[in-house]
Scaffold this active site. Sequence first.
Site, mmCIF file in Angstrom:
data_model
loop_
_atom_site.group_PDB
_atom_site.id
_atom_site.type_symbol
_atom_site.label_atom_id
_atom_site.label_comp_id
_atom_site.label_asym_id
_atom_site.label_seq_id
_atom_site.Cartn_x
_atom_site.Cartn_y
_atom_site.Cartn_z
ATOM 1 N N ASN A 9 52.012 41.105 34.010
ATOM 2 C CA ASN A 9 51.531 40.752 35.346
ATOM 3 C C ASN A 9 51.401 39.238 35.385
ATOM 4 O O ASN A 9 50.463 38.681 34.830
ATOM 5 C CB ASN A 9 50.178 41.432 35.618
ATOM 6 N N TRP A 10 52.381 38.603 36.019
ATOM 7 C CA TRP A 10 52.385 37.133 36.045
ATOM 8 C C TRP A 10 51.302 36.572 36.963
ATOM 9 O O TRP A 10 51.021 35.380 36.920
ATOM 10 C CB TRP A 10 53.752 36.619 36.518
ATOM 11 N N LYS A 11 50.745 37.399 37.821
ATOM 12 C CA LYS A 11 49.769 36.925 38.820
ATOM 13 C C LYS A 11 50.383 35.755 39.594
ATOM 14 O O LYS A 11 51.591 35.747 39.839
ATOM 15 C CB LYS A 11 48.435 36.586 38.159
ATOM 16 N N HIS A 97 44.724 46.114 41.777
ATOM 17 C CA HIS A 97 44.266 45.236 40.690
ATOM 18 C C HIS A 97 42.863 44.736 41.014
ATOM 19 O O HIS A 97 42.542 44.501 42.192
ATOM 20 C CB HIS A 97 45.240 44.062 40.534
ATOM 21 N N GLU A 99 41.594 41.937 40.860
ATOM 22 C CA GLU A 99 41.565 40.683 41.629
ATOM 23 C C GLU A 99 41.792 40.948 43.115
ATOM 24 O O GLU A 99 41.228 40.263 43.961
ATOM 25 C CB GLU A 99 42.613 39.707 41.050
ATOM 26 N N GLU A 169 41.572 48.537 33.391
ATOM 27 C CA GLU A 169 41.325 47.126 33.098
ATOM 28 C C GLU A 169 39.851 46.823 33.319
ATOM 29 O O GLU A 169 39.427 46.595 34.469
ATOM 30 C CB GLU A 169 42.164 46.228 34.019
ATOM 31 N N GLY A 175 41.127 38.013 31.374
ATOM 32 C CA GLY A 175 41.192 36.552 31.318
ATOM 33 C C GLY A 175 40.016 35.915 30.593
ATOM 34 O O GLY A 175 39.810 34.705 30.680
ATOM 35 N N SER A 215 42.858 40.904 28.293
ATOM 36 C CA SER A 215 43.004 40.121 27.067
ATOM 37 C C SER A 215 43.817 40.820 25.981
ATOM 38 O O SER A 215 43.486 40.714 24.795
ATOM 39 C CB SER A 215 41.630 39.672 26.542
ATOM 40 N N GLY A 236 48.226 39.984 31.345
ATOM 41 C CA GLY A 236 48.245 38.785 32.173
ATOM 42 C C GLY A 236 48.690 37.582 31.354
ATOM 43 O O GLY A 236 49.883 37.364 31.116
ATOM 44 N N GLY A 237 47.724 36.798 30.884
ATOM 45 C CA GLY A 237 47.989 35.517 30.219
ATOM 46 C C GLY A 237 49.081 35.571 29.160
ATOM 47 O O GLY A 237 49.994 34.729 29.148
HETATM 48 P P1 13P Z 1 44.690 38.998 30.928
HETATM 49 O O1 13P Z 1 45.695 39.651 29.993
HETATM 50 O O2 13P Z 1 45.007 37.566 31.207
HETATM 51 O O3 13P Z 1 43.290 39.244 30.477
HETATM 52 O O4 13P Z 1 44.865 39.745 32.340
HETATM 53 C C1 13P Z 1 44.811 41.122 32.380
HETATM 54 C C2 13P Z 1 45.243 41.566 33.712
HETATM 55 O O5 13P Z 1 44.527 41.410 34.678
HETATM 56 C C3 13P Z 1 46.581 42.170 33.840
HETATM 57 O O6 13P Z 1 46.750 42.744 35.092
#
Ligand code: 13P
Length: 253
Positions: A9-11, A97, A99, A169, A175, A215, A236-237
Amino acid sequence: MRKQIAAANWKMNLTYQQGEKLLDDILGAKIELAPHQFTLFAVPYPYLLMTRSEVQEEQHYYAASQNCYHKKSGAYTGEVSAEMIHSLGINYCIVGHSERREYFSENNAVLAEKVDLCFEHFITPVFCCGESLEIRETGTQNHYVAAQLKDSLFHLPEEKIKDIIIAYEPVWAIGTGKTATTEQAQEMHRFLRSVVASKYGETIADQVPILYGGSVKANNAKELFSCPDVDGGLVGGASLVSADFIEIIKALK
Ligand code: 13P
């Protein structure tokens, strides 16, 4: 055998050129995936076509949308519908998600509409659930997460629910570098599967992939994915760094 999935997930990160290079680097690693394993790249809307064409020749690699709007079509300036996503040849979409829930006030009822629109347009939803730190501290996370599933998914018939992908999640792990322990992840995934089973039966619940997100890194993916009810990760990251995401794909069981 249940599907095992590494989902990036590149966000809202990377320019178009950086995204293209990242995909080239990851696909250049030529990781052979088994028939039950696959990789998703959930990229920003403007990169969907580029991503689809990058993965076109690859087996088991797919582009995914990060979101869609909860209305079919109409005067919703700036929004993107499930039908539009489908018309680009994209078959996966993240829905709900944390967010989106937090910054865009998406609630369980709106997410049920998104899930329906995805299915109507042959898109597999990657449905996200998970509790905040406050909820975990009061010990009510199971009740909270079960309600997220029930309110947004339990209107679906069996033939649809068996095609869904769930991503657990915990918001406190996103994050933050604070990953759930393997015990916490396995316990919650087992519980989520039992919630699905309570409505649809064990056979269907056993088919639904449940990904862990929060994470996930190159150095913890293998341990997390080794849990019997963890079927891969939503990342994500670490999905923005080719070497890290390559290791995460390789950690699929
Ligand atoms: P991180 O891997 O950066 O914690 O993000 C997780 C996430 O929200 C994937 O959708």
